[in-house]
Design a protein around this motif. Structure first.
Motif, PDB file in Angstrom:
ATOM      1  N   GLY A 344      32.448  17.475  67.860  1.00  0.00           N
ATOM      2  CA  GLY A 344      31.300  18.207  67.340  1.00  0.00           C
ATOM      3  C   GLY A 344      31.440  19.719  67.351  1.00  0.00           C
ATOM      4  O   GLY A 344      30.484  20.434  67.039  1.00  0.00           O
ATOM      5  N   GLU A 345      32.613  20.220  67.639  1.00  0.00           N
ATOM      6  CA  GLU A 345      32.820  21.668  67.759  1.00  0.00           C
ATOM      7  C   GLU A 345      32.820  22.351  66.394  1.00  0.00           C
ATOM      8  O   GLU A 345      33.383  21.838  65.426  1.00  0.00           O
ATOM      9  N   LYS A 346      32.183  23.514  66.325  1.00  0.00           N
ATOM     10  CA  LYS A 346      32.157  24.309  65.097  1.00  0.00           C
ATOM     11  C   LYS A 346      32.687  25.702  65.418  1.00  0.00           C
ATOM     12  O   LYS A 346      32.040  26.481  66.118  1.00  0.00           O
ATOM     13  N   CYS A 347      33.853  26.004  64.885  1.00  0.00           N
ATOM     14  CA  CYS A 347      34.568  27.235  65.242  1.00  0.00           C
ATOM     15  C   CYS A 347      34.775  28.108  64.009  1.00  0.00           C
ATOM     16  O   CYS A 347      35.215  27.633  62.959  1.00  0.00           O
ATOM     17  N   GLY A 348      34.451  29.397  64.133  1.00  0.00           N
ATOM     18  CA  GLY A 348      34.697  30.363  63.070  1.00  0.00           C
ATOM     19  C   GLY A 348      35.994  31.116  63.316  1.00  0.00           C
ATOM     20  O   GLY A 348      36.428  31.271  64.468  1.00  0.00           O
ATOM     21  N   VAL A 349      36.609  31.584  62.236  1.00  0.00           N
ATOM     22  CA  VAL A 349      37.854  32.352  62.333  1.00  0.00           C
ATOM     23  C   VAL A 349      37.634  33.683  61.620  1.00  0.00           C
ATOM     24  O   VAL A 349      37.298  33.706  60.434  1.00  0.00           O
ATOM     25  N   VAL A 350      37.819  34.800  62.349  1.00  0.00           N
ATOM     26  CA  VAL A 350      37.623  36.126  61.768  1.00  0.00           C
ATOM     27  C   VAL A 350      38.818  37.006  62.090  1.00  0.00           C
ATOM     28  O   VAL A 350      39.581  36.750  63.022  1.00  0.00           O
ATOM     29  N   GLY A 351      38.975  38.061  61.310  1.00  0.00           N
ATOM     30  CA  GLY A 351      40.078  39.000  61.491  1.00  0.00           C
ATOM     31  C   GLY A 351      40.344  39.729  60.191  1.00  0.00           C
ATOM     32  O   GLY A 351      39.845  39.340  59.130  1.00  0.00           O
ATOM     33  N   LYS A 352      41.141  40.770  60.272  1.00  0.00           N
ATOM     34  CA  LYS A 352      41.451  41.556  59.077  1.00  0.00           C
ATOM     35  C   LYS A 352      42.296  40.746  58.105  1.00  0.00           C
ATOM     36  O   LYS A 352      42.976  39.795  58.478  1.00  0.00           O
ATOM     37  N   ASN A 353      42.251  41.147  56.822  1.00  0.00           N
ATOM     38  CA  ASN A 353      43.102  40.519  55.821  1.00  0.00           C
ATOM     39  C   ASN A 353      44.564  40.661  56.238  1.00  0.00           C
ATOM     40  O   ASN A 353      44.998  41.737  56.658  1.00  0.00           O
ATOM     41  N   GLY A 354      45.298  39.562  56.125  1.00  0.00           N
ATOM     42  CA  GLY A 354      46.719  39.608  56.478  1.00  0.00           C
ATOM     43  C   GLY A 354      47.009  39.345  57.942  1.00  0.00           C
ATOM     44  O   GLY A 354      48.166  39.391  58.365  1.00  0.00           O
ATOM     45  N   SER A 355      45.958  39.031  58.727  1.00  0.00           N
ATOM     46  CA  SER A 355      46.179  38.804  60.167  1.00  0.00           C
ATOM     47  C   SER A 355      46.582  37.369  60.484  1.00  0.00           C
ATOM     48  O   SER A 355      46.927  37.067  61.631  1.00  0.00           O
ATOM     49  N   GLY A 356      46.521  36.455  59.484  1.00  0.00           N
ATOM     50  CA  GLY A 356      47.028  35.098  59.685  1.00  0.00           C
ATOM     51  C   GLY A 356      45.987  33.998  59.665  1.00  0.00           C
ATOM     52  O   GLY A 356      46.285  32.857  60.020  1.00  0.00           O
ATOM     53  N   LYS A 357      44.766  34.288  59.225  1.00  0.00           N
ATOM     54  CA  LYS A 357      43.692  33.288  59.258  1.00  0.00           C
ATOM     55  C   LYS A 357      44.008  32.092  58.358  1.00  0.00           C
ATOM     56  O   LYS A 357      43.962  30.941  58.802  1.00  0.00           O
ATOM     57  N   PHE A 482      23.749  21.303  55.350  1.00  0.00           N
ATOM     58  CA  PHE A 482      24.653  20.172  55.561  1.00  0.00           C
ATOM     59  C   PHE A 482      25.532  20.393  56.788  1.00  0.00           C
ATOM     60  O   PHE A 482      25.672  19.507  57.647  1.00  0.00           O
ATOM     61  N   LEU A 483      26.119  21.573  56.917  1.00  0.00           N
ATOM     62  CA  LEU A 483      27.051  21.842  58.015  1.00  0.00           C
ATOM     63  C   LEU A 483      26.347  21.904  59.365  1.00  0.00           C
ATOM     64  O   LEU A 483      26.936  21.535  60.390  1.00  0.00           O
ATOM     65  N   GLU A 484      25.086  22.361  59.383  1.00  0.00           N
ATOM     66  CA  GLU A 484      24.328  22.378  60.639  1.00  0.00           C
ATOM     67  C   GLU A 484      24.128  20.963  61.173  1.00  0.00           C
ATOM     68  O   GLU A 484      24.081  20.745  62.389  1.00  0.00           O
ATOM     69  N   ASN A 485      24.004  19.996  60.268  1.00  0.00           N
ATOM     70  CA  ASN A 485      23.770  18.601  60.666  1.00  0.00           C
ATOM     71  C   ASN A 485      25.041  17.759  60.635  1.00  0.00           C
ATOM     72  O   ASN A 485      24.982  16.556  60.910  1.00  0.00           O
ATOM     73  N   PHE A 486      26.168  18.372  60.292  1.00  0.00           N
ATOM     74  CA  PHE A 486      27.451  17.658  60.217  1.00  0.00           C
ATOM     75  C   PHE A 486      27.873  17.242  61.630  1.00  0.00           C
ATOM     76  O   PHE A 486      27.954  18.067  62.541  1.00  0.00           O
ATOM     77  N   GLU A 487      28.141  15.964  61.834  1.00  0.00           N
ATOM     78  CA  GLU A 487      28.436  15.452  63.177  1.00  0.00           C
ATOM     79  C   GLU A 487      29.909  15.583  63.554  1.00  0.00           C
ATOM     80  O   GLU A 487      30.261  15.373  64.715  1.00  0.00           O
TER      81      GLU A 487
END
Length: 630
Positions: A344-357, A482-487
């Protein structure tokens, strides 16, 4: 003073009416956002205002004495141009002077001859005469912020993202009175978006822009116009005011719709009476009946039912990443990264352009191979991967055929089954549109179709790379719901701060040189923490510089903490913990989106007060801690 007047403007493509007899104006100093669903004519309207397309009816009137700069969604730069030629394409005296000066500066280092030297001296004299040095510094700041360093590079050598940055830099550099921007934040990292926010907010330039970035819209714009079902609605306020007033309009519209239906039934009964009962006087009523019938049969809102699909069962083992390393030549993107995902984990990925996201997502999906390390998904994991590259389609196919290639029948959240056609209709692709070809869709419609195809595969681990690009706000709200209720689990790369704040539990922050920080909280909390750390670091640096210049005389007393200071540091730790907890509670309330405008203002005011208090107490705690360690 009106900069722009749009009068009774209409535009139709085939049988599709984009807008019909719309009228509005933009006054000097107004910063206006244009909101509409994908494919309803936002970019077309901007192109008409900019003089690139022509309307079917109506007119656009712009003041003659103002300078206009336009950023379209797709650039049309001549391929033989350099970045310098592109950015300084305008031939105003100031632009010409700066362009000549920059050209001479590049030549003087390579060919140090008298002719170039004389040319440079003339350029400097012209810069002095026009007083353009401040403007030149502004240009350097913008180019530097956009990472544009080689201004003599050929435009055809640039990537899509680099071309977008060049186009945006050109638009912002132009000394314009009226800016027209079409999705200016697409493909930019968050740091750059925040810089543009500050730039536009502090600028006196009048602005009209299309954007789906609600954070950006809310910070920059003070006026919103919405294009819906061919009509235009105006809201003189920020995003929260727009949401409130639109909700009121929908309620009123639905009430009116019910009244029309009742009146229609009454009129229908009257029309069905015998011809002898009708008098000559009633002919006007008979003629008005057809119009009433049409109005009563219309839907007040073309809503979709939401992104509801069945999620496959997920086991205890989700995804394990062990000691992952990946580099390009002279660029390290991941350095010994390990993580075990939980259910059930929801993880965001942030960083500058070109940093490898995006590279990180491709490694998980097996599109790239790591230099070392291991990625092990659980046996029950079924990935749903929404990439920036979009759908890979051979030939130009119809929308319905693309969906049927995946499945004729789709299983929904409640276990029922719907046909491919009904599935598409539920998500805003009307039955008549389903036989249109993929190439005829707008950018946002193509991405929405891509997302639907990903979801209909019933994944339990979603990997989303910039899912908000090109989506309209209505679609974003449906997706967020949808994503808030995504299991299942979710890993998402996004520059949309509003989107991230609503959805993620924690962030992977790509800090550069392969370092990834795991921050528990949403983006706003991370940003606040980062700014606090920067302020503390700056104060430490100032203190160090001050001590170096004016060293304090040696103290005879001990540097150890006194009893009173020990009591103070203990009290500070308790107070700091309480303040941080209050900050988290305020951020949580602000992110719910359920707070009234006045209450939201009070929360923001309180947040600012306790943030300053936290800064003061943290700095004092740091001073005492350093003394204790010395």
């Amino acid at each position: 003073m009106n900069f722009l007047s749009v009068e009774k403007l209409s535009k139709t493509y085939g049988e599709k009416v984009l807008f019909d007899q719309i009228t509005f104006g933009i006054k000097k100093g107004q910063k206006t956002a244009l909101i509409a669903r994908n494919g309803t004519g936002k970019s077309t309207l901007l192109n008409i205002i900019a003089g690139i397309e022509s309307p079917d009816e109506g007119q656009v009137v712009l003041r003659n004495d103002i300078r206009i700069a336009y950023l379209p969604q797709i650039d049309h730069f001549p391929e033989h141009y350099s970045v310098l030629d592109t950015i300084f394409e305008s031939e105003t005296p100031i632009i010409a002077a700066v362009k000549e000066y920059e050209t001479c500066m590049s030549l003087i280092s390579g060919e140090n001859n008298s002719q170039i030297q004389q040319r440079l001296e003339k350029a400097i004299v012209e810069m002095d005469r026009l007083q353009t040095w401040d403007f030149e510094n502004k240009i350097k700041e913008i180019l530097s912020k956009f990472g544009i360093h080689d201004i003599f590079r050929n435009i055809k050598e640039l990537s899509g993202g680099e071309r977008k940055k060049t186009a945006l830099a050109k638009t912002l550099i132009a000394e314009s009175d009226f800016l027209i921007l079409d999705e200016p934040t697409n493909h930019l990292d968050i740091d750059m978006i925040e810089w543009i926010e500050d730039f536009l907010s502090s600028s006196n330039t009048t602005l009209l822009m299309v954007t789906h970035d609600r954070f950006f819209l809310d910070r920059v714009c003070n006026n919103i116009i919405e294009l819906e079902n061919g009509n235009l609605y105006q809201y003189k306020g920020k995003y929260d005011y727009y949401i409130e007033k639109k909700a009121e309009r929908i309620v009123q519209s639905e009430t009116q719709h019910e009244k029309l239906k009742l009146l229609y039934q009454k009129e229908l009964a009257w029309v069905h009476t015998s011809p002898q009962a009708r008098t000559t006087k009633a002919k006007a009523r008979i003629n008005a009946f057809s119009k009433l019938k049409e109005e009563a049969s219309q839907k007040t809102e073309n809503r979709t039912s939401g992104f509801k699909v069945k999620t496959e069962r997920i086991g205890n083992k989700i995804l394990e990443i062990n000691n992952l390393n990946f580099s390009y030549p002279n660029l390290k993107l991941l350095d010994d990264f390990s993580y075990i995902f939980k259910k059930g984990e929801k993880c965001g990925v942030v960083g500058k352009n070109g940093s490898g996201k995006s590279t990180f997502l491709k490694l998980i999906m097996g599109e790239l191979k790591a230099a070392s390390g291991k990625i092990t998904p659980g046996l029950t994991i079924k990935f749903g991967y929404f990439s920036q590259d979009g759908l890979s389609i051979k030939g130009n196919k119809r929308i319905i055929d693309l969906v049927k290639e995946e499945a004729e029948i789709i299983r929904t959240e409640n276990g029922n089954f719907v046909s491919a056609s009904q599935f598409l209709n539920n998500f805003g692709f009307k039955f008549e549109q389903q036989y249109a070809y993929y190439d005829d869709l707008s950018g946002g419609e193509k991405r929405k179709l891509h997302l639907l195809i990903v979801l209909m595969r019933n994944p339990n681990f979603l990997i989303l790379d910039e899912p908000t690009n090109d989506f309209d706000i209505d679609t974003l709200n449906l997706l967020e719901d949808f994503l808030e209720n995504f299991e299942g689990c979710m890993l998402v790369v996004s520059h949309d701060r509003w989107f991230m704040n609503k959805l993620v539990d924690h962030l992977f922050v790509f800090e550069g040189d392969g370092n990834i920080k795991d921050f528990y909280g949403n983006y706003t909390e991370y940003k606040v923490e980062k700014e606090r750390e920067i302020r503390i670091q700056r104060k430490k640096e100032k203190t160090t510089i001050s001590n170096d210049i004016n060293p304090a005389p040696p103290k005879k007393t001990s540097n150890k903490l006194t009893y009173k200071e020990k009591q103070e540091i203990m009290a500070l730790e308790i107070e700091i913990e309480k303040i941080e907890q209050e900050k988290k509670e305020i951020v949580a309330k602000m992110n719910l989106g359920e707070t009234a405008g006045s209450d939201l203002t009070e929360l923001a005011k309180r947040y600012q007060e306790i943030d300053q208090e936290l800064d003061i107490k943290s700095t004092r705690w740091l001073e005492l801690s350093e003394k204790d360690e010395s």
